[in-house]
Design a protein around this motif. Structure first.
Motif, short mmCIF file in Angstrom:
data_model
loop_
_atom_site.label_atom_id
_atom_site.label_comp_id
_atom_site.label_asym_id
_atom_site.label_seq_id
_atom_site.Cartn_x
_atom_site.Cartn_y
_atom_site.Cartn_z
N GLY A 36 0.87 -0.97 0.06
CA GLY A 36 0.10 0.16 -0.20
C GLY A 36 0.93 1.36 -0.21
O GLY A 36 0.56 2.13 -0.77
N ASN A 89 0.61 3.81 -3.04
CA ASN A 89 0.34 5.25 -2.99
C ASN A 89 1.56 6.08 -3.37
O ASN A 89 1.24 7.43 -3.68
CB ASN A 89 0.01 5.24 -1.34
N HIS A 129 -3.38 8.10 2.76
CA HIS A 129 -3.01 6.62 2.71
C HIS A 129 -1.83 6.19 3.09
O HIS A 129 -1.39 5.45 3.91
CB HIS A 129 -3.58 6.00 1.65
N ARG A 132 -8.24 8.19 9.15
CA ARG A 132 -9.20 7.52 8.53
C ARG A 132 -10.45 8.22 8.27
O ARG A 132 -11.27 8.05 7.27
CB ARG A 132 -9.93 6.42 9.63
N SER A 153 -9.82 9.77 4.75
CA SER A 153 -10.04 8.79 3.65
C SER A 153 -11.23 8.87 2.87
O SER A 153 -11.42 8.97 1.77
CB SER A 153 -9.48 7.48 4.13
N ASN A 207 -7.60 -1.90 6.82
CA ASN A 207 -6.62 -1.16 5.90
C ASN A 207 -6.53 -1.64 4.48
O ASN A 207 -5.40 -1.32 4.21
CB ASN A 207 -5.13 -1.26 6.53
N TYR A 256 -8.69 -1.12 2.23
CA TYR A 256 -8.88 -0.08 0.97
C TYR A 256 -7.64 0.89 0.93
O TYR A 256 -7.47 1.25 -0.32
CB TYR A 256 -10.20 0.84 1.29
N ALA A 257 -7.11 1.26 1.80
CA ALA A 257 -5.89 2.19 1.78
C ALA A 257 -4.79 1.47 0.81
O ALA A 257 -3.99 2.14 0.29
CB ALA A 257 -5.39 2.72 2.96
N SER A 258 -4.84 0.06 0.94
CA SER A 258 -3.64 -0.60 0.31
C SER A 258 -3.80 -0.86 -1.20
O SER A 258 -3.16 -0.70 -1.91
CB SER A 258 -3.35 -1.74 1.01
#
Length: 326
Positions: free
Chosen positions: A45, A49, A80, A117, A120, A301, A303-305
């Protein structure tokens, strides 16, 4: 003691403060495979990103006519990166660290993670709305909201940071270093940090603000996504109607970019509700099996990755550069 409450979505996190749960802290460190999977997810991630941030920062700063979404996607990637670095820092303490944190470290780390969070979902919603506005026809009511300057996006971004930092200020009050406080009512976040009971008014204010923000943003995402689907459907019908002519409505890249944003929105909603579901089951099953907490870390986590991989797959220039490097 309830472990890793900060991996729960913001509104579920606040709800957890009303329940008293227990789990064996030593069992968490034994899940080596899940721990390795978690750190692999974080590493992928952060790398993805970073690539996305550099690409869109280059477009925004050096391109003659940057896209309206360059700043927003770059901002989402930055959020992220900070979020994943923070959660990785927290995980090192969770999975067993010889060094204990003090009160200031606990407050800052927990506050920063909660803020990221919240940011995001804000940046994701903003991306969806901007795409819908950009795609809207010139004679539509949304056309007047099209940003004529990057300053509008900057002001909006600044407001989102201030608002989320303010909401997450609750954790500056409730987070304490575990060794410095002895209480049966503490809810553990990591080995060194815990949440302590605070004034009920502050607890409810935080819960209401987070819930209100999430409901509004999810509603905006649903409306903007529905609007984009409608426009894409009309565009497809118009294309079929004009096949025998030389006229061309919108360029195919515009359609592909919109489809990518729609895919991203769908993925976010799925991960959001999956996170809530896993969080709920984790709270119910902490006494039975702490492996659910490890799964919650991965899901919380995800979604962030994975989201930067979705966005990168739609950028042919990034793919060409990566193929050239490798």
């Amino acid at each position: 003691s309830a472990h890793l409450l900060l991996f729960i979505s913001p509104q579920v996190l606040t709800t957890c403060l009303f329940s008293s749960t227990k789990m064996n802290k030593n069992r968490l460190s034994s899940f080596i495979d899940i721990r390795n999977a978690f750190f692999s997810e974080v590493a992928i991630g952060i790398l993805a990103n970073t690539i996305l941030l550099l690409f869109h920062a280059h477009n925004f700063l050096l391109e003659h006519r940057p896209k309206s979404t360059d700043l927003t996607i770059g901002h989402l990637a930055l959020i992220h990166i900070v979020m994943l670095l923070t959660v990785a820092f927290m995980a090192t303490d969770t999975f067993g660290s010889q060094k204990t944190w003090d009160d200031i470290q606990c407050k800052l780390v927990v506050h920063l993670y909660s803020s990221m969070r919240g940011l995001s979902i804000c940046a994701t919603c903003l991306l969806s709305v901007l795409r819908a506005i950009t795609l809207s026809p010139r004679n539509s009511r949304l056309a007047k909201f099209k940003p004529h300057s990057s300053h509008h996006n900057l002001y909006c971004t600044l407001f989102l940071w201030v608002f989320n930092m303010f909401i997450s200020g609750y954790f500056l009050v409730s987070t304490v270093a575990t060794p410095s406080v002895t209480s049966a009512h503490l809810l553990h976040v990591t080995e060194s940090c815990s949440l302590c009971p605070v004034i009920h008014f502050l607890r409810y204010v935080h819960f209401v603000l987070r819930t209100f923000q999430d409901v509004c943003l999810l509603g905006l995402m649903a409306l903007s996504s529905g609007y984009m689907v409608t426009l894409l459907y009309r565009h497809k019908r118009q294309t079929q109607h004009l096949q025998s002519t030389k006229l061309s409505p919108k360029a195919p890249p515009e359609e592909r970019a919109t489809q990518t944003i729609l895919l991203l929105m769908s993925f976010f909603v799925v991960m959001y509700f999956l996170d809530i579901t896993v969080s709920w089951f984790s709270r119910k099953l902490w006494d039975i099996d702490s492996v659910h907490m490890c799964v919650q870390m991965l899901v919380g986590n995800g979604y962030a990755s994975i989201s930067p991989l979705v966005l990168i797959s739609a950028e042919k220039r990034i793919i060409k550069v990566l193929k050239y490097i490798w």
